[in-house]
Design a protein around this motif. Sequence first.
Motif, PDB file in Angstrom:
ATOM      1  N   LEU A 210      -3.629   8.702 -10.784  1.00 57.30           N
ATOM      2  CA  LEU A 210      -3.551   7.466 -10.193  1.00 57.30           C
ATOM      3  C   LEU A 210      -3.913   6.042 -10.034  1.00 57.30           C
ATOM      4  O   LEU A 210      -3.735   5.069 -10.698  1.00 57.30           O
ATOM      5  CB  LEU A 210      -3.625   7.380  -8.184  1.00 57.30           C
ATOM      6  CG  LEU A 210      -2.617   9.499  -7.662  1.00 57.30           C
ATOM      7  CD1 LEU A 210      -3.368   8.795  -5.977  1.00 57.30           C
ATOM      8  CD2 LEU A 210      -1.463   8.547  -8.036  1.00 57.30           C
TER       9      LEU A 210
ATOM     10  N   GLN B 216       0.916  -1.350  -0.092  1.00 51.32           N
ATOM     11  CA  GLN B 216       0.335  -0.106   0.296  1.00 51.32           C
ATOM     12  C   GLN B 216       0.856   1.472  -0.134  1.00 51.32           C
ATOM     13  O   GLN B 216       1.702   1.092   0.148  1.00 51.32           O
ATOM     14  CB  GLN B 216      -1.045   0.334   1.121  1.00 51.32           C
ATOM     15  CG  GLN B 216      -1.695   1.591   1.492  1.00 51.32           C
ATOM     16  CD  GLN B 216      -3.422   1.002   3.078  1.00 51.32           C
ATOM     17  OE1 GLN B 216      -3.241   0.006   2.353  1.00 51.32           O
ATOM     18  NE2 GLN B 216      -2.752   2.256   3.823  1.00 51.32           N
TER      19      GLN B 216
ATOM     20  N   VAL C  65       4.257   4.675 -10.367  1.00 48.51           N
ATOM     21  CA  VAL C  65       3.960   5.713  -8.573  1.00 48.51           C
ATOM     22  C   VAL C  65       4.678   6.895  -8.453  1.00 48.51           C
ATOM     23  O   VAL C  65       4.492   7.378  -7.952  1.00 48.51           O
ATOM     24  CB  VAL C  65       3.261   5.100  -7.268  1.00 48.51           C
ATOM     25  CG1 VAL C  65       2.312   5.594  -6.331  1.00 48.51           C
ATOM     26  CG2 VAL C  65       2.051   3.393  -8.081  1.00 48.51           C
TER      27      VAL C  65
ATOM     28  N   VAL D 119      -7.850   1.715  -5.606  1.00 53.13           N
ATOM     29  CA  VAL D 119      -7.936   2.353  -5.016  1.00 53.13           C
ATOM     30  C   VAL D 119      -8.762   2.703  -3.679  1.00 53.13           C
ATOM     31  O   VAL D 119     -10.004   2.098  -4.154  1.00 53.13           O
ATOM     32  CB  VAL D 119      -7.593   3.926  -5.616  1.00 53.13           C
ATOM     33  CG1 VAL D 119      -7.580   5.110  -5.020  1.00 53.13           C
ATOM     34  CG2 VAL D 119      -7.300   3.862  -6.834  1.00 53.13           C
TER      35      VAL D 119
ATOM     36  N   THR E 160      -0.050   5.773   0.436  1.00 61.15           N
ATOM     37  CA  THR E 160      -1.206   6.737   0.799  1.00 61.15           C
ATOM     38  C   THR E 160      -0.441   7.867  -0.247  1.00 61.15           C
ATOM     39  O   THR E 160       0.413   8.254   0.866  1.00 61.15           O
ATOM     40  CB  THR E 160      -0.969   6.305   2.310  1.00 61.15           C
ATOM     41  OG1 THR E 160      -1.450   5.526   2.113  1.00 61.15           O
ATOM     42  CG2 THR E 160      -2.435   7.302   2.528  1.00 61.15           C
TER      43      THR E 160
ATOM     44  N   GLN F  69       6.278  -0.089  -8.080  1.00 65.63           N
ATOM     45  CA  GLN F  69       6.782   1.776  -7.332  1.00 65.63           C
ATOM     46  C   GLN F  69       6.846   3.088  -7.452  1.00 65.63           C
ATOM     47  O   GLN F  69       6.689   3.917  -8.101  1.00 65.63           O
ATOM     48  CB  GLN F  69       6.638   1.088  -5.844  1.00 65.63           C
ATOM     49  CG  GLN F  69       6.602   2.327  -4.444  1.00 65.63           C
ATOM     50  CD  GLN F  69       7.776   1.579  -3.787  1.00 65.63           C
ATOM     51  OE1 GLN F  69       8.158   0.379  -3.232  1.00 65.63           O
ATOM     52  NE2 GLN F  69       7.920   2.724  -2.622  1.00 65.63           N
TER      53      GLN F  69
ATOM     54  N   ALA G 295      -1.978   2.257 -10.586  1.00 65.28           N
ATOM     55  CA  ALA G 295      -2.899   1.283  -8.792  1.00 65.28           C
ATOM     56  C   ALA G 295      -3.683  -0.108  -9.463  1.00 65.28           C
ATOM     57  O   ALA G 295      -4.506  -0.230 -10.492  1.00 65.28           O
ATOM     58  CB  ALA G 295      -3.014   2.192  -8.269  1.00 65.28           C
ATOM     59  N   ARG G 296      -3.394  -1.693  -8.422  1.00 71.27           N
ATOM     60  CA  ARG G 296      -4.406  -2.633  -8.417  1.00 71.27           C
ATOM     61  C   ARG G 296      -5.484  -2.048  -8.433  1.00 71.27           C
ATOM     62  O   ARG G 296      -6.830  -2.425  -8.962  1.00 71.27           O
ATOM     63  CB  ARG G 296      -3.252  -3.129  -7.635  1.00 71.27           C
ATOM     64  CG  ARG G 296      -4.775  -4.608  -7.547  1.00 71.27           C
ATOM     65  CD  ARG G 296      -4.424  -5.380  -9.244  1.00 71.27           C
ATOM     66  NE  ARG G 296      -3.081  -5.718  -8.977  1.00 71.27           N
ATOM     67  CZ  ARG G 296      -2.625  -7.518  -8.789  1.00 71.27           C
ATOM     68  NH1 ARG G 296      -3.613  -8.128  -7.992  1.00 71.27           N
ATOM     69  NH2 ARG G 296      -1.683  -7.797  -9.114  1.00 71.27           N
TER      70      ARG G 296
ATOM     71  N   LEU H 108      -3.509   2.650  -2.016  1.00 68.33           N
ATOM     72  CA  LEU H 108      -3.417   2.430  -3.303  1.00 68.33           C
ATOM     73  C   LEU H 108      -2.845   0.898  -3.294  1.00 68.33           C
ATOM     74  O   LEU H 108      -1.787   1.255  -2.638  1.00 68.33           O
ATOM     75  CB  LEU H 108      -1.747   3.805  -4.067  1.00 68.33           C
ATOM     76  CG  LEU H 108      -2.449   5.180  -4.417  1.00 68.33           C
ATOM     77  CD1 LEU H 108      -1.282   5.174  -4.832  1.00 68.33           C
ATOM     78  CD2 LEU H 108      -3.427   5.488  -5.192  1.00 68.33           C
ATOM     79  N   LEU H 109      -3.441   0.697  -3.912  1.00 61.75           N
ATOM     80  CA  LEU H 109      -2.434  -1.015  -3.586  1.00 61.75           C
ATOM     81  C   LEU H 109      -1.725  -1.609  -4.418  1.00 61.75           C
ATOM     82  O   LEU H 109      -2.778  -1.460  -5.794  1.00 61.75           O
ATOM     83  CB  LEU H 109      -3.747  -2.314  -3.311  1.00 61.75           C
ATOM     84  CG  LEU H 109      -3.394  -3.296  -3.392  1.00 61.75           C
ATOM     85  CD1 LEU H 109      -2.808  -3.766  -2.200  1.00 61.75           C
ATOM     86  CD2 LEU H 109      -4.211  -4.516  -3.816  1.00 61.75           C
ATOM     87  N   VAL H 110      -0.580  -1.420  -4.631  1.00 62.29           N
ATOM     88  CA  VAL H 110       0.960  -1.442  -6.418  1.00 62.29           C
ATOM     89  C   VAL H 110       1.096  -2.288  -5.729  1.00 62.29           C
ATOM     90  O   VAL H 110       1.489  -2.931  -4.459  1.00 62.29           O
ATOM     91  CB  VAL H 110       1.240   0.099  -5.801  1.00 62.29           C
ATOM     92  CG1 VAL H 110       2.529  -0.341  -7.103  1.00 62.29           C
ATOM     93  CG2 VAL H 110       0.571   0.706  -5.590  1.00 62.29           C
TER      94      VAL H 110
END
Length: 249
Positions: A176, A108, A209, A183, A110, A206, A180-181, A199-201
């Motif tokens: 975003l 994650q 992002v 949000v 943020t 990374q 991201a996978r 965000l699940l990434v």
Amino acid sequence: MPLHIYGVTDTSVPIPPDRTGRAARPLRQIEGDGLRVLVSEVEPDSRVLREDLMAHAHALEAMAALGTVLPMQFGVEMPDDDTVRHELIESRGGEIRSLLERFDGLLQLTVSVDLNEEEALREALRRDPDLVALRDHVQRASPGERPSSELRLGEAMAAALDVLRGEVGDRVVDALVSVARAVSLGEARGALQAVEAALLVERDRQSEVDATVTSLREDLAPLAALRYVGPQPPYAFLDAASSEVPAWG
């Protein structure tokens, strides 16, 4: 002495070197059946300090930088190692392994964005001549009419800030979602927060992002300030993934 529980991972994730927990006590692990529970000793009935909350979060963030970790809510304590093994590893090992597998390779990050008040007010006035006229009217108003005029100005400025917050928030989220996978949007905190997005990434994305956040920070200045935190455990995504009502953070 009771044990403070930080989170659970598998045995491939090491304890971060030189990392301490609550009250600067050393972190240690309790292992079993391929799982590793991160704990530290804590004084019985000890008063919770802000430093304790920060130590809990920092220990989990350090673990998240090394591998997948399921965070426990702050304040979960168990009396001894045997209880930890029974309550987490033996009784809930299947659920924990399933969640670890589900979040494998993910972390994650943020992003929170707040309007800079002076710049936001300046932008609102720049956009709306009627707002400028209302401000000027308040400045010229007699003492008797000033309270009602100030109230109208305050309401108009608040509405203009709401529009700005919405525009900035949408802009941030739009940028975003492509990296991201998933949000998860949090509740806005305060009148100036435009967005707080978890965000699940994928770990190997990374850097994408990071680059997107850097670009957003530059583009939004000076209207808004961006705060970026991570890597973190998947705090915002555990409830949706878990079938039970545990003490996941």
